[in-house]
Motif scaffolding. Structure first.
Motif, PDB file in Angstrom:
ATOM      1  N   ALA A 249       2.430   1.723  -3.415  1.00  0.00           N
ATOM      2  CA  ALA A 249       1.440   2.230  -4.370  1.00  0.00           C
ATOM      3  C   ALA A 249       1.182   3.717  -4.123  1.00  0.00           C
ATOM      4  O   ALA A 249       1.063   4.503  -5.070  1.00  0.00           O
ATOM      5  CB  ALA A 249       0.136   1.435  -4.251  1.00  0.00           C
ATOM      6  N   ARG A 250       1.095   4.109  -2.837  1.00  0.00           N
ATOM      7  CA  ARG A 250       0.896   5.528  -2.513  1.00  0.00           C
ATOM      8  C   ARG A 250       2.066   6.367  -3.003  1.00  0.00           C
ATOM      9  O   ARG A 250       1.887   7.466  -3.530  1.00  0.00           O
ATOM     10  CB  ARG A 250       0.727   5.702  -1.001  1.00  0.00           C
ATOM     11  CG  ARG A 250      -0.652   6.065  -0.579  1.00  0.00           C
ATOM     12  CD  ARG A 250      -0.764   6.511   0.873  1.00  0.00           C
ATOM     13  NE  ARG A 250       0.260   6.060   1.802  1.00  0.00           N
ATOM     14  CZ  ARG A 250       0.192   4.962   2.544  1.00  0.00           C
ATOM     15  NH1 ARG A 250      -0.843   4.166   2.470  1.00  0.00           N
ATOM     16  NH2 ARG A 250       1.178   4.653   3.374  1.00  0.00           N
TER      17      ARG A 250
ATOM     18  N   GLY B 159       3.720  10.370  -9.395  1.00  0.00           N
ATOM     19  CA  GLY B 159       3.014  10.742 -10.629  1.00  0.00           C
ATOM     20  C   GLY B 159       2.321  12.088 -10.495  1.00  0.00           C
ATOM     21  O   GLY B 159       2.381  12.923 -11.412  1.00  0.00           O
ATOM     22  N   ARG B 160       1.682  12.321  -9.355  1.00  0.00           N
ATOM     23  CA  ARG B 160       0.997  13.594  -9.123  1.00  0.00           C
ATOM     24  C   ARG B 160       1.991  14.748  -9.097  1.00  0.00           C
ATOM     25  O   ARG B 160       1.768  15.803  -9.680  1.00  0.00           O
ATOM     26  CB  ARG B 160       0.222  13.533  -7.806  1.00  0.00           C
ATOM     27  CG  ARG B 160      -0.675  14.703  -7.551  1.00  0.00           C
ATOM     28  CD  ARG B 160      -1.488  14.578  -6.269  1.00  0.00           C
ATOM     29  NE  ARG B 160      -2.149  13.287  -6.130  1.00  0.00           N
ATOM     30  CZ  ARG B 160      -1.833  12.363  -5.220  1.00  0.00           C
ATOM     31  NH1 ARG B 160      -0.883  12.591  -4.343  1.00  0.00           N
ATOM     32  NH2 ARG B 160      -2.483  11.220  -5.167  1.00  0.00           N
ATOM     33  N   SER B 161       3.134  14.524  -8.461  1.00  0.00           N
ATOM     34  CA  SER B 161       4.154  15.559  -8.375  1.00  0.00           C
ATOM     35  C   SER B 161       4.725  15.878  -9.762  1.00  0.00           C
ATOM     36  O   SER B 161       4.962  17.047 -10.089  1.00  0.00           O
ATOM     37  CB  SER B 161       5.264  15.112  -7.426  1.00  0.00           C
ATOM     38  OG  SER B 161       6.166  16.144  -7.187  1.00  0.00           O
ATOM     39  N   GLU B 162       4.924  14.847 -10.574  1.00  0.00           N
ATOM     40  CA  GLU B 162       5.415  15.072 -11.939  1.00  0.00           C
ATOM     41  C   GLU B 162       4.409  15.883 -12.754  1.00  0.00           C
ATOM     42  O   GLU B 162       4.787  16.790 -13.506  1.00  0.00           O
ATOM     43  CB  GLU B 162       5.706  13.736 -12.624  1.00  0.00           C
ATOM     44  CG  GLU B 162       6.934  13.041 -12.086  1.00  0.00           C
ATOM     45  CD  GLU B 162       7.113  11.625 -12.609  1.00  0.00           C
ATOM     46  OE1 GLU B 162       6.137  11.045 -13.150  1.00  0.00           O
ATOM     47  OE2 GLU B 162       8.233  11.084 -12.472  1.00  0.00           O
ATOM     48  N   LYS B 163       3.135  15.583 -12.604  1.00  0.00           N
ATOM     49  CA  LYS B 163       2.098  16.346 -13.317  1.00  0.00           C
ATOM     50  C   LYS B 163       2.056  17.790 -12.831  1.00  0.00           C
ATOM     51  O   LYS B 163       1.866  18.712 -13.628  1.00  0.00           O
ATOM     52  CB  LYS B 163       0.735  15.682 -13.147  1.00  0.00           C
ATOM     53  CG  LYS B 163       0.589  14.401 -13.927  1.00  0.00           C
ATOM     54  CD  LYS B 163      -0.767  13.772 -13.720  1.00  0.00           C
ATOM     55  CE  LYS B 163      -0.870  12.468 -14.474  1.00  0.00           C
ATOM     56  NZ  LYS B 163      -2.140  11.794 -14.259  1.00  0.00           N
TER      57      LYS B 163
ATOM     58  N   GLU C 156       0.830  -1.207   0.000  1.00  0.00           N
ATOM     59  CA  GLU C 156       0.000   0.000   0.000  1.00  0.00           C
ATOM     60  C   GLU C 156       0.860   1.250   0.000  1.00  0.00           C
ATOM     61  O   GLU C 156       0.582   2.213  -0.711  1.00  0.00           O
ATOM     62  CB  GLU C 156      -0.929   0.010   1.221  1.00  0.00           C
ATOM     63  CG  GLU C 156      -2.071  -0.966   1.136  1.00  0.00           C
ATOM     64  CD  GLU C 156      -2.899  -0.978   2.412  1.00  0.00           C
ATOM     65  OE1 GLU C 156      -2.802  -0.028   3.221  1.00  0.00           O
ATOM     66  OE2 GLU C 156      -3.642  -1.959   2.600  1.00  0.00           O
ATOM     67  N   ARG C 157       1.927   1.242   0.817  1.00  0.00           N
ATOM     68  CA  ARG C 157       2.801   2.413   0.874  1.00  0.00           C
ATOM     69  C   ARG C 157       3.523   2.608  -0.446  1.00  0.00           C
ATOM     70  O   ARG C 157       3.658   3.724  -0.944  1.00  0.00           O
ATOM     71  CB  ARG C 157       3.814   2.264   2.011  1.00  0.00           C
ATOM     72  CG  ARG C 157       4.663   3.530   2.197  1.00  0.00           C
ATOM     73  CD  ARG C 157       5.496   3.470   3.448  1.00  0.00           C
ATOM     74  NE  ARG C 157       6.479   2.417   3.440  1.00  0.00           N
ATOM     75  CZ  ARG C 157       7.740   2.558   2.989  1.00  0.00           C
ATOM     76  NH1 ARG C 157       8.146   3.714   2.516  1.00  0.00           N
ATOM     77  NH2 ARG C 157       8.577   1.554   3.024  1.00  0.00           N
TER      78      ARG C 157
ATOM     79  N   ARG D 263       4.036   5.676  -5.536  1.00  0.00           N
ATOM     80  CA  ARG D 263       3.934   5.778  -7.002  1.00  0.00           C
ATOM     81  C   ARG D 263       2.942   6.874  -7.396  1.00  0.00           C
ATOM     82  O   ARG D 263       3.200   7.671  -8.292  1.00  0.00           O
ATOM     83  CB  ARG D 263       3.475   4.450  -7.597  1.00  0.00           C
ATOM     84  CG  ARG D 263       4.559   3.477  -7.836  1.00  0.00           C
ATOM     85  CD  ARG D 263       4.090   2.306  -8.711  1.00  0.00           C
ATOM     86  NE  ARG D 263       5.094   1.275  -8.700  1.00  0.00           N
ATOM     87  CZ  ARG D 263       5.005   0.129  -8.046  1.00  0.00           C
ATOM     88  NH1 ARG D 263       3.922  -0.156  -7.375  1.00  0.00           N
ATOM     89  NH2 ARG D 263       5.988  -0.746  -8.081  1.00  0.00           N
ATOM     90  N   GLU D 264       1.776   6.879  -6.723  1.00  0.00           N
ATOM     91  CA  GLU D 264       0.750   7.892  -7.020  1.00  0.00           C
ATOM     92  C   GLU D 264       1.267   9.292  -6.704  1.00  0.00           C
ATOM     93  O   GLU D 264       1.056  10.229  -7.479  1.00  0.00           O
ATOM     94  CB  GLU D 264      -0.526   7.617  -6.220  1.00  0.00           C
ATOM     95  CG  GLU D 264      -1.272   6.387  -6.668  1.00  0.00           C
ATOM     96  CD  GLU D 264      -2.404   6.017  -5.717  1.00  0.00           C
ATOM     97  OE1 GLU D 264      -2.634   6.735  -4.712  1.00  0.00           O
ATOM     98  OE2 GLU D 264      -3.074   5.002  -5.985  1.00  0.00           O
ATOM     99  N   ASP D 265       1.945   9.437  -5.567  1.00  0.00           N
ATOM    100  CA  ASP D 265       2.476  10.742  -5.186  1.00  0.00           C
ATOM    101  C   ASP D 265       3.527  11.231  -6.180  1.00  0.00           C
ATOM    102  O   ASP D 265       3.569  12.414  -6.523  1.00  0.00           O
ATOM    103  CB  ASP D 265       3.078  10.694  -3.777  1.00  0.00           C
ATOM    104  CG  ASP D 265       2.023  10.531  -2.689  1.00  0.00           C
ATOM    105  OD1 ASP D 265       0.817  10.744  -2.986  1.00  0.00           O
ATOM    106  OD2 ASP D 265       2.394  10.182  -1.550  1.00  0.00           O
TER     107      ASP D 265
END
Length: 175
Positions: free
Chosen positions: A151-152, A158-162, A148-149, A154-156
């Motif tokens: 995956a979190r 990706g969000r930061s790159e965007k 879970e951590r 990875r999401e963080d």
């Protein structure tokens, strides 16, 4: 089949309620013993509740006065009202070029600060992520918690790159 008929009946009833809004504006939602829903204009059954259909009216009532401010005619392909100046209405507040340049510089500084902070955040996230194999923490004896951590993270990332891409676009749009 009855579900589709009921939905169709609701649409017809709401459309009819919109057309006859002046004559009857109260619609009741009734539920019978079998749990079926019936929409009607009279509450002669049990389990009926009045619903508001004022938002369903799509046309003004007949005899209503036309709008006091009708939209001005548009020029073919111009995207603005005929006769309007290219710079805007005469009473529209104008900003001199020096003030606008100062505002743009302030905006650029703020966006650059945000960009630096976001890049620093991304670097920290990537370091913690460790090329897809972050170090396990003491409270992650359960492998599912670890996943879970990851995956979190990875999401963080990706969000930061965007966010960085968006900030760079905004900075590029400043005059």
């Amino acid at each position: 089949m009855t579900d589709r008929v009921t939905k169709l009946g609701v649409l017809v009833l709401l459309a009819g309620a919109g057309m006859a809004a002046q004559a009857q504006s109260t619609v009741f939602r009734c539920t019978d013993e079998n749990g079926r829903v019936l929409y009607t204009d009279s509450a002669n059954q049990r389990n009926c509740k009045a619903i508001d259909v004022q938002g369903a009216i799509s046309q003004p009532p007949r005899g209503a006065a036309p709008s006091a401010n009708p939209a001005p005619a548009m020029r073919q392909g111009a995207g603005r009202p005929a006769g309007a100046a290219a710079t805007g209405p005469a009473n529209f507040p104008r900003v001199d070029s020096y003030t606008q340049r100062a505002r743009d510089d302030d905006r650029r500084d703020i966006l650059n600060d945000e960009l630096r902070a976001e890049e620093k955040k991304l670097a920290a996230l990537r370091q913690e992520f460790g090329n897809g194999e972050p170090e396990r923490q003491g409270n992650e004896k359960n492998y599912a918690k670890y996943q879970e951590r990851v995956a979190r993270l990875r999401e963080d990332i990706g969000r930061s790159e965007k966010n960085i891409e968006a900030l760079k676009r905004e900075i590029g749009n400043i005059r």
